[in-house]
Enzyme design. Structure first.
Site, mmCIF file in Angstrom:
data_model
loop_
_atom_site.group_PDB
_atom_site.id
_atom_site.type_symbol
_atom_site.label_atom_id
_atom_site.label_comp_id
_atom_site.label_asym_id
_atom_site.label_seq_id
_atom_site.Cartn_x
_atom_site.Cartn_y
_atom_site.Cartn_z
ATOM 1 N N ASN A 7 0.869 -1.184 0.000
ATOM 2 C CA ASN A 7 0.000 0.000 0.000
ATOM 3 C C ASN A 7 0.902 1.229 0.000
ATOM 4 O O ASN A 7 1.494 1.568 1.022
ATOM 5 C CB ASN A 7 -0.904 -0.033 1.247
ATOM 6 C CG ASN A 7 -1.745 1.225 1.369
ATOM 7 O OD1 ASN A 7 -1.801 2.039 0.450
ATOM 8 N ND2 ASN A 7 -2.398 1.383 2.522
ATOM 9 N N TRP A 8 0.996 1.858 -1.152
ATOM 10 C CA TRP A 8 1.934 2.984 -1.293
ATOM 11 C C TRP A 8 1.393 4.271 -0.682
ATOM 12 O O TRP A 8 2.088 5.274 -0.642
ATOM 13 C CB TRP A 8 2.281 3.186 -2.774
ATOM 14 C CG TRP A 8 2.959 2.006 -3.412
ATOM 15 C CD1 TRP A 8 3.420 0.888 -2.768
ATOM 16 C CD2 TRP A 8 3.260 1.808 -4.800
ATOM 17 N NE1 TRP A 8 3.987 0.019 -3.669
ATOM 18 C CE2 TRP A 8 3.914 0.557 -4.924
ATOM 19 C CE3 TRP A 8 3.057 2.571 -5.948
ATOM 20 C CZ2 TRP A 8 4.342 0.056 -6.153
ATOM 21 C CZ3 TRP A 8 3.492 2.070 -7.177
ATOM 22 C CH2 TRP A 8 4.122 0.835 -7.279
ATOM 23 N N LYS A 9 0.127 4.264 -0.274
ATOM 24 C CA LYS A 9 -0.524 5.431 0.341
ATOM 25 C C LYS A 9 -0.291 6.670 -0.537
ATOM 26 O O LYS A 9 -0.244 6.560 -1.759
ATOM 27 C CB LYS A 9 -0.022 5.620 1.777
ATOM 28 C CG LYS A 9 -0.173 4.329 2.612
ATOM 29 C CD LYS A 9 0.016 4.525 4.076
ATOM 30 C CE LYS A 9 -0.189 3.208 4.809
ATOM 31 N NZ LYS A 9 -0.095 3.309 6.250
ATOM 32 N N HIS A 94 -9.647 1.466 5.140
ATOM 33 C CA HIS A 94 -8.350 1.585 5.813
ATOM 34 C C HIS A 94 -8.522 2.508 7.025
ATOM 35 O O HIS A 94 -9.289 3.469 6.973
ATOM 36 C CB HIS A 94 -7.303 2.142 4.833
ATOM 37 C CG HIS A 94 -5.915 2.037 5.366
ATOM 38 N ND1 HIS A 94 -5.428 2.908 6.313
ATOM 39 C CD2 HIS A 94 -4.916 1.148 5.127
ATOM 40 C CE1 HIS A 94 -4.185 2.561 6.621
ATOM 41 N NE2 HIS A 94 -3.853 1.490 5.916
ATOM 42 N N GLU A 96 -6.797 4.819 8.095
ATOM 43 C CA GLU A 96 -6.544 6.237 7.793
ATOM 44 C C GLU A 96 -7.785 6.877 7.179
ATOM 45 O O GLU A 96 -8.091 8.041 7.427
ATOM 46 C CB GLU A 96 -5.315 6.362 6.868
ATOM 47 C CG GLU A 96 -4.030 6.093 7.652
ATOM 48 C CD GLU A 96 -2.904 5.485 6.837
ATOM 49 O OE1 GLU A 96 -2.951 5.514 5.596
ATOM 50 O OE2 GLU A 96 -1.957 4.974 7.477
ATOM 51 N N GLU A 166 -5.358 -4.755 10.776
ATOM 52 C CA GLU A 166 -4.316 -3.747 10.952
ATOM 53 C C GLU A 166 -4.581 -2.976 12.246
ATOM 54 O O GLU A 166 -5.321 -1.968 12.238
ATOM 55 C CB GLU A 166 -4.319 -2.763 9.777
ATOM 56 C CG GLU A 166 -4.009 -3.384 8.435
ATOM 57 C CD GLU A 166 -3.444 -2.355 7.459
ATOM 58 O OE1 GLU A 166 -2.301 -2.522 7.040
ATOM 59 O OE2 GLU A 166 -4.140 -1.374 7.155
ATOM 60 N N GLY A 172 2.565 2.306 10.985
ATOM 61 C CA GLY A 172 3.531 3.401 10.856
ATOM 62 C C GLY A 172 4.282 3.725 12.133
ATOM 63 O O GLY A 172 4.904 4.780 12.247
ATOM 64 N N SER A 212 3.508 -2.075 10.431
ATOM 65 C CA SER A 212 4.965 -2.128 10.620
ATOM 66 C C SER A 212 5.579 -3.465 10.174
ATOM 67 O O SER A 212 6.505 -3.958 10.810
ATOM 68 C CB SER A 212 5.329 -1.808 12.076
ATOM 69 O OG SER A 212 4.923 -0.491 12.403
ATOM 70 N N GLY A 233 2.885 -1.119 4.394
ATOM 71 C CA GLY A 233 2.826 0.308 4.066
ATOM 72 C C GLY A 233 4.219 0.847 3.792
ATOM 73 O O GLY A 233 4.765 0.684 2.703
ATOM 74 N N GLY A 234 4.810 1.459 4.801
ATOM 75 C CA GLY A 234 6.112 2.132 4.652
ATOM 76 C C GLY A 234 7.169 1.311 3.932
ATOM 77 O O GLY A 234 7.870 1.832 3.044
HETATM 78 P P1 13P Z 1 2.985 0.471 7.801
HETATM 79 O O1 13P Z 1 3.512 -0.796 7.177
HETATM 80 O O2 13P Z 1 3.721 1.699 7.343
HETATM 81 O O3 13P Z 1 2.882 0.345 9.287
HETATM 82 O O4 13P Z 1 1.485 0.669 7.255
HETATM 83 C C1 13P Z 1 0.603 -0.384 7.331
HETATM 84 C C2 13P Z 1 -0.595 -0.031 6.553
HETATM 85 O O5 13P Z 1 -1.334 0.865 6.911
HETATM 86 C C3 13P Z 1 -0.837 -0.769 5.306
HETATM 87 O O6 13P Z 1 -2.112 -0.538 4.814
#
Ligand code: 13P
Length: 257
Positions: A7-9, A94, A96, A166, A172, A212, A233-234
Site C-alpha cells: 500500500n503505497w498510500k 483503511h 486512515e 491492521e 507506521g 509495521s 505500508g512504509g
Molecule cells: P505500515 O507498514 O507503514 O505500518 O502501514 C501499514 C498499513 O497501513 C498498510 O495498509
C-alpha cells in the site's frame, strides 16, 4: 498461497510509482515460487503502473473507491472507472480513511457491496485502537467491525474477500503486533467469518496482517498458517525493504512445498 500487498498510500507520484513497479517486478526475477503480489498506487498512477505490470503476475489495487457508480460526486472515483484502468482489487475502510476522512462502518459496507457487484476483490481493513487493546475489548471491536462491514453481503462462489487486520497502534509506528497477538486475532476472525459464511471454500477468504511489517518480521508472520499474507505500508515504497518481504514470503512457500 501467501499474499503480499504493498500500500503505497500518498507517498509516491507517477514517476516514482513507475520506478517502484519496475523494481517490484525485478524482485520476482528468477524465483521458482512467488507470493500472490498486489500493489496499490495512488489513483493518478494506476494507468501507468498497469502498463509496467502488464503480462506479469502482479495485480493492481486501488486504495479507495466510491460506493456510487456514477454521478455528481466531485472528486470521487467509481469501481467501474477502476475496472476500466485494469484494477482488480480495492482497499476498503483503511484506518486512515476511517480516522482522517470520517469513513463509517456504514460507508465501508456500501463500498464493499459495490466492489463485489462490479467484480473487484475487496480488501477490507479492520483493527482496534491502542485504548481498546489496553482495555482488553479488542476482540469485541473486531467482531463488530466485521459484522457491520459484511452486513447483507453474499459472496458468489467465484468471489474472494480479504480481511486485513491492521491494529491502529501498529501502523507506521515501527511497533508491529507480535506473532502470538496476530495469531489470536486471525483465528478469531476466521471463526467469525465461518459463522457468517458457513460452508464457504477456504481459498475465498484470506486474512492478512498489516502494521509495521518489514523484512525483519515478515518471515515469522508469514510462516504461520493463520496468517494468509501481509499488507505492507512504509516498507513497500522502499524497494530494498519490500524485496526482503517478498523474499520472506517466497522462502515460506518454498519451505511448504
Ligand atoms: P505500515 O507498514 O507503514 O505500518 O502501514 C501499514 C498499513 O497501513 C498498510 O495498509
Amino acid at each position: 498461497m501467501k499474499t503480499v500487498i504493498g500500500n503505497w498510500k500518498m507517498n509516491v507520484g507517477v514517476r516514482e510509482s513507475i520506478a517502484l513497479a519496475r523494481g517490484t517486478l525485478l524482485t520476482l526475477r528468477g524465483r521458482k515460487v512467488v507470493p500472490n503480489l498486489i500493489i496499490c498506487p495512488s489513483f493518478i498512477a494506476l494507468s501507468e503502473v498497469r502498463k509496467v505490470i502488464a503480462r506479469s503476475s502482479v495485480s493492481l489495487c486501488a486504495q479507495n473507491m466510491s460506493w456510487e457508480d456514477k454521478g455528481a460526486f466531485t472528486g470521487e472515483i467509481s469501481s467501474r472507472m477502476l475496472d476500466e484502468v485494469g484494477v482488480t482489487h480495492v482497499l476498503i475502510g483503511h484506518s486512515e480513511r476511517r480516522g482522517l476522512f470520517s469513513e463509517t462502518d456504514e460507508i465501508v459496507n456500501r463500498k464493499l457491496k459495490k466492489a463485489l457487484e462490479n467484480n473487484l476483490t475487496p480488501i477490507v481493513c479492520i483493527g482496534e485502537s491502542v485504548e481498546h487493546r489496553e482495555e482488553g475489548g479488542y476482540l469485541e471491536i473486531i467482531k463488530n467491525q466485521i459484522a457491520s462491514a459484511l452486513g447483507g453481503i453474499r459472496l458468489r462462489s467465484s468471489a474472494k474477500l480479504f480481511i486485513a487486520y491492521e491494529p491502529i497502534w501498529a501502523i507506521g509506528t515501527g511497533k508491529n503486533a507480535d506473532v502470538a497477538q496476530v495469531i489470536e486475532v486471525h483465528e478469531f476472525i476466521k471463526t467469525v467469518l465461518s459463522d457468517i459464511f458457513p460452508g464457504i471454500k477456504e481459498d475465498q477468504l484470506n486474512v492478512l496482517y498489516g502494521g509495521s511489517v518489514n523484512g525483519d518480521n515478515a518471515y515469522a508472520l508469514l510462516r504461520e498458517k493463520s496468517i494468509d499474507g501481509v499488507l505492507v505500508g512504509g516498507a513497500s515504497v522502499k524497494i530494498n525493504q519490500f524485496k526482503d518481504v517478498i523474499e520472506a514470503a517466497s522462502e515460506v512457500l518454498e519451505a511448504q512445498e
